[in-house]
Design a protein around this motif. Structure first.
Motif, PDB file in Angstrom:
ATOM      1  N   ARG A  18       0.824  -1.214   0.000  1.00  0.00           N
ATOM      2  CA  ARG A  18       0.000   0.000   0.000  1.00  0.00           C
ATOM      3  C   ARG A  18       0.854   1.258   0.000  1.00  0.00           C
ATOM      4  N   GLN A  19       0.318   2.293  -0.611  1.00  0.00           N
ATOM      5  CA  GLN A  19       0.945   3.606  -0.557  1.00  0.00           C
ATOM      6  C   GLN A  19       0.608   4.214   0.789  1.00  0.00           C
ATOM      7  N   GLY A  20       1.567   4.853   1.397  1.00  0.00           N
ATOM      8  CA  GLY A  20       1.233   5.587   2.608  1.00  0.00           C
ATOM      9  C   GLY A  20       0.639   6.930   2.237  1.00  0.00           C
ATOM     10  N   PHE A  21       0.243   7.686   3.242  1.00  0.00           N
ATOM     11  CA  PHE A  21      -0.216   9.047   2.998  1.00  0.00           C
ATOM     12  C   PHE A  21       0.737   9.980   3.713  1.00  0.00           C
ATOM     13  N   SER A  22       1.085  11.086   3.054  1.00  0.00           N
ATOM     14  CA  SER A  22       1.937  12.056   3.717  1.00  0.00           C
ATOM     15  C   SER A  22       1.340  13.439   3.622  1.00  0.00           C
ATOM     16  N   LEU A  23       1.250  14.106   4.780  1.00  0.00           N
ATOM     17  CA  LEU A  23       0.803  15.502   4.805  1.00  0.00           C
ATOM     18  C   LEU A  23       1.930  16.413   4.369  1.00  0.00           C
ATOM     19  N   GLY A  24       3.121  15.846   4.226  1.00  0.00           N
ATOM     20  CA  GLY A  24       4.272  16.645   3.827  1.00  0.00           C
ATOM     21  C   GLY A  24       5.303  16.770   4.926  1.00  0.00           C
ATOM     22  N   HIS A  25       4.868  16.698   6.192  1.00  0.00           N
ATOM     23  CA  HIS A  25       5.857  16.865   7.263  1.00  0.00           C
ATOM     24  C   HIS A  25       6.581  15.566   7.610  1.00  0.00           C
TER      25      HIS A  25
END
Ligand code: ZN
Length: 317
Positions: free
Chosen positions: A138-145
């Protein structure tokens, strides 16, 4: 015939402080807040849903933050540990990050082959683990931080402590389409789907004290079923097993059936859809307070009652 249960849908826990909960799960762990709503059974309390980009089943950890609620206690008859799947190469990143935010953790430990486990807890003492592994597609999710390569992929497994594991195991295998896929010592691992995000570990723990509800404990675990028709079929199986399931309840983002398993843990069967984009667009998930229709006319009063929270994951760069 396809399976009626496809894996884990979500885990719902109880917290004692809405802001601390947001800061920990969005800020420190980098999960996405995919829905900010209220407890449909008591709208004076928030219901936060955290997950991957769209809140897919198998990534969803949800909370009822009751301000100031006293701690419960881990024990048997309870789901005590919820684990997150992260890549093996992210071990140092996460240990450094936990250290930086003052979060205690236990030394990395091998569990099953190619699984390195690190136990830690949130602000309320909720049992959590990272499972470092390389079998999660699965792809993770990143808010950018948090760099995308280190992001949480979703759940890995959950851990339930039981007085005896046999009756719960029978329910999982006979009514809920699970299979025993591994065992070690007093740990029996089941899955409806042999992939990260779907493992249910039963720990035979007769010597433990009984778990007590309160903040820092899990309220229930939900299993995923494809749609309303398969949900109805599972419900009938639960009726035949004499476990007295609830009627089908509309939770806006899915429909739900609840029942208590023989060891005392509250189980739910939830439909995989329609999902979280049903009342706000994907790029706006979790931004504004969403209320189910029956509470919309009380919005002003509800917003006044709920504690103010701010969402600023940048503080956690
Ligand atoms: Zn639920």
């Amino acid at each position: 015939m396809g399976k009626l249960i496809t894996g884990i849908h979500h885990v719902t826990a109880v917290a004692s402080d809405a802001q601390k909960n947001i800061d920990f799960y969005m800020g420190v762990l980098g999960l996405r807040l995919v829905k900010k709503t209220v407890n449909f059974d008591g709208p004076d309390v928030y219901h936060f849903y955290y997950g991957d980009e769209t809140g897919r089943p198998g990534s969803l950890l949800t909370f009822f933050p009751y301000q100031g609620l006293v701690n419960g206690r881990q024990g048997k008859g309870m789901l005590n540990t919820t684990t997150f799947s992260v890549p093996t190469s992210s071990l140092n990143y996460w240990l450094e990050r936990l250290k930086r935010f003052g979060i205690n953790y236990k030394k990395p430990q091998e569990r099953f082959a190619d699984e390195t486990v690190v136990y830690f807890e949130d602000e309320d003492g909720l049992g959590l683990e990272f499972v470092f592994n390389d079998k999660d597609a699965r792809q993770g999710f990143s808010l950018g931080h948090i760099p995308a390569e280190h992001s949480v992929r979703g759940f890995y497994n959950v851990e339930i402590w039981e007085e005896g594991y046999e009756r719960t195991a029978a329910l999982l295998t006979e009514q809920l389409d699970h299979q025993l896929i591994a065992e070690k010592g007093n740990r029996f691992r089941f899955a409806a789907n042999d992939s990260p995000g779907n493992y249910v570990d039963l720990l035979c723990s007769p010597d433990r004290m009984k778990g007590l509800a309160g903040s820092g404990t899990v309220h229930h675990i939900a299993f995923a079923t494809p749609d309303k028709q398969t949900q109805e079929e599972v419900r009938l199986r639960i009726v035949k097993r004499m476990l007295n399931p609830s009627p089908v309840l509309d939770r806006t983002y899915f429909t739900s059936v609840y029942f208590r398993e023989p060891g005392g843990v509250l189980f739910e069967v939830a439909t995989s859809g329609p999902g979280f984009a049903v009342d706000e667009p994907v790029d706006q998930l979790g931004v504004s307070l969403q209320l189910p229709r029956q509470y919309e006319e009380d919005r002003e009063q509800i917003e006044k009652t709920l504690p103010r929270i701010s969402v600023n994951p940048d503080k956690y760069k």
